[in-house]
Design a protein around this motif. Structure first.
Motif, PDB file in Angstrom:
ATOM      1  N   ALA A  77       0.833  -1.196   0.000  1.00  0.00           N
ATOM      2  CA  ALA A  77       0.000   0.000   0.000  1.00  0.00           C
ATOM      3  C   ALA A  77       0.871   1.251   0.000  1.00  0.00           C
ATOM      4  O   ALA A  77       0.588   2.222  -0.715  1.00  0.00           O
ATOM      5  CB  ALA A  77      -0.922  -0.003   1.220  1.00  0.00           C
ATOM      6  N   LEU A  78       1.938   1.229   0.778  1.00  0.00           N
ATOM      7  CA  LEU A  78       2.857   2.364   0.819  1.00  0.00           C
ATOM      8  C   LEU A  78       3.512   2.563  -0.544  1.00  0.00           C
ATOM      9  O   LEU A  78       3.633   3.692  -1.027  1.00  0.00           O
ATOM     10  CB  LEU A  78       3.920   2.136   1.897  1.00  0.00           C
ATOM     11  CG  LEU A  78       4.990   3.210   2.045  1.00  0.00           C
ATOM     12  CD1 LEU A  78       4.372   4.530   2.482  1.00  0.00           C
ATOM     13  CD2 LEU A  78       6.046   2.765   3.039  1.00  0.00           C
TER      14      LEU A  78
ATOM     15  N   THR B  35       2.331   1.701  -3.485  1.00  0.00           N
ATOM     16  CA  THR B  35       1.322   2.219  -4.416  1.00  0.00           C
ATOM     17  C   THR B  35       1.110   3.710  -4.201  1.00  0.00           C
ATOM     18  O   THR B  35       1.047   4.487  -5.163  1.00  0.00           O
ATOM     19  CB  THR B  35      -0.001   1.460  -4.221  1.00  0.00           C
ATOM     20  OG1 THR B  35       0.241   0.067  -4.397  1.00  0.00           O
ATOM     21  CG2 THR B  35      -1.045   1.927  -5.209  1.00  0.00           C
ATOM     22  N   ARG B  36       1.026   4.125  -2.930  1.00  0.00           N
ATOM     23  CA  ARG B  36       0.818   5.538  -2.620  1.00  0.00           C
ATOM     24  C   ARG B  36       2.006   6.372  -3.096  1.00  0.00           C
ATOM     25  O   ARG B  36       1.836   7.457  -3.675  1.00  0.00           O
ATOM     26  CB  ARG B  36       0.612   5.721  -1.124  1.00  0.00           C
ATOM     27  CG  ARG B  36       0.242   7.142  -0.731  1.00  0.00           C
ATOM     28  CD  ARG B  36      -0.126   7.254   0.731  1.00  0.00           C
ATOM     29  NE  ARG B  36       0.889   6.729   1.611  1.00  0.00           N
ATOM     30  CZ  ARG B  36       1.931   7.425   2.074  1.00  0.00           C
ATOM     31  NH1 ARG B  36       2.101   8.662   1.709  1.00  0.00           N
ATOM     32  NH2 ARG B  36       2.802   6.866   2.888  1.00  0.00           N
TER      33      ARG B  36
ATOM     34  N   GLN C 247       1.885   6.808  -6.879  1.00  0.00           N
ATOM     35  CA  GLN C 247       0.893   7.798  -7.279  1.00  0.00           C
ATOM     36  C   GLN C 247       1.405   9.212  -7.025  1.00  0.00           C
ATOM     37  O   GLN C 247       1.231  10.100  -7.870  1.00  0.00           O
ATOM     38  CB  GLN C 247      -0.417   7.564  -6.522  1.00  0.00           C
ATOM     39  CG  GLN C 247      -1.151   6.321  -6.945  1.00  0.00           C
ATOM     40  CD  GLN C 247      -2.349   6.023  -6.063  1.00  0.00           C
ATOM     41  OE1 GLN C 247      -2.529   6.645  -5.020  1.00  0.00           O
ATOM     42  NE2 GLN C 247      -3.173   5.070  -6.484  1.00  0.00           N
ATOM     43  N   GLU C 248       2.047   9.417  -5.879  1.00  0.00           N
ATOM     44  CA  GLU C 248       2.595  10.735  -5.574  1.00  0.00           C
ATOM     45  C   GLU C 248       3.705  11.100  -6.558  1.00  0.00           C
ATOM     46  O   GLU C 248       3.794  12.253  -7.000  1.00  0.00           O
ATOM     47  CB  GLU C 248       3.138  10.758  -4.145  1.00  0.00           C
ATOM     48  CG  GLU C 248       3.611  12.122  -3.706  1.00  0.00           C
ATOM     49  CD  GLU C 248       4.057  12.136  -2.267  1.00  0.00           C
ATOM     50  OE1 GLU C 248       4.620  13.165  -1.856  1.00  0.00           O
ATOM     51  OE2 GLU C 248       3.853  11.136  -1.551  1.00  0.00           O
TER      52      GLU C 248
END
Length: 136
Positions: A72-73, A75-76, A79-80
């Motif tokens: 999840a980290l 993926t985030r 995106q950033e």
């Protein structure tokens, strides 16, 4: 071959069939007394194996949850990163193109100083006619 060696070889061949290896009988354990001890030892080993399996299962679960958190980290962060790249491209597109680079700016400044110096020198000299002795 020598005669002595041949007789020694013949004697060894005659004795060889008499030299047989001894067969050992398998050890037979008393059935009831030994089975109880073996059963207790096996149950103890089973309990240890089950405990180790439970510990390994807990470790696997903790690693799985850690991997999900890391996923999840990741993926985030991706995106950033994409968002920042878009902002950079937008800022570069909006930026005004520069007329002169740094080297050209220095050259233009030097030319301007030379022009101003020439004009200033001409104004100071004025219109008077002086004799130029250095020309002879």
């Amino acid at each position: 071959m020598r005669h002595g060696m041949l007789s020694l070889l013949f004697a060894t061949l005659l004795i060889a069939p008499a030299l047989k290896a001894e067969e050992t009988a398998p050890t037979v354990t008393p059935a009831l007394a030994d089975d109880g001890q073996r059963l207790a030892a096996l149950e103890e080993r089973l309990a240890d194996s089950e405990r180790q399996r439970a510990e390994l299962h807990e470790q696997l679960q903790s690693q799985s949850s850690g991997e999900e958190r890391d996923g999840a980290l990741l993926t985030r962060l991706r995106q950033e990163n994409q968002r920042l790249k878009l902002q950079l491209n937008k800022a570069l597109a909006e930026q005004q193109p520069q007329w002169l680079d740094e080297q050209q700016q220095w050259f233009a400044a030097g030319g301007g100083v030379a022009l101003v110096g020439t004009l200033f020198g001409a104004l100071l000299r004025g219109r008077r006619k002086t004799r130029r002795e250095w020309l002879n």
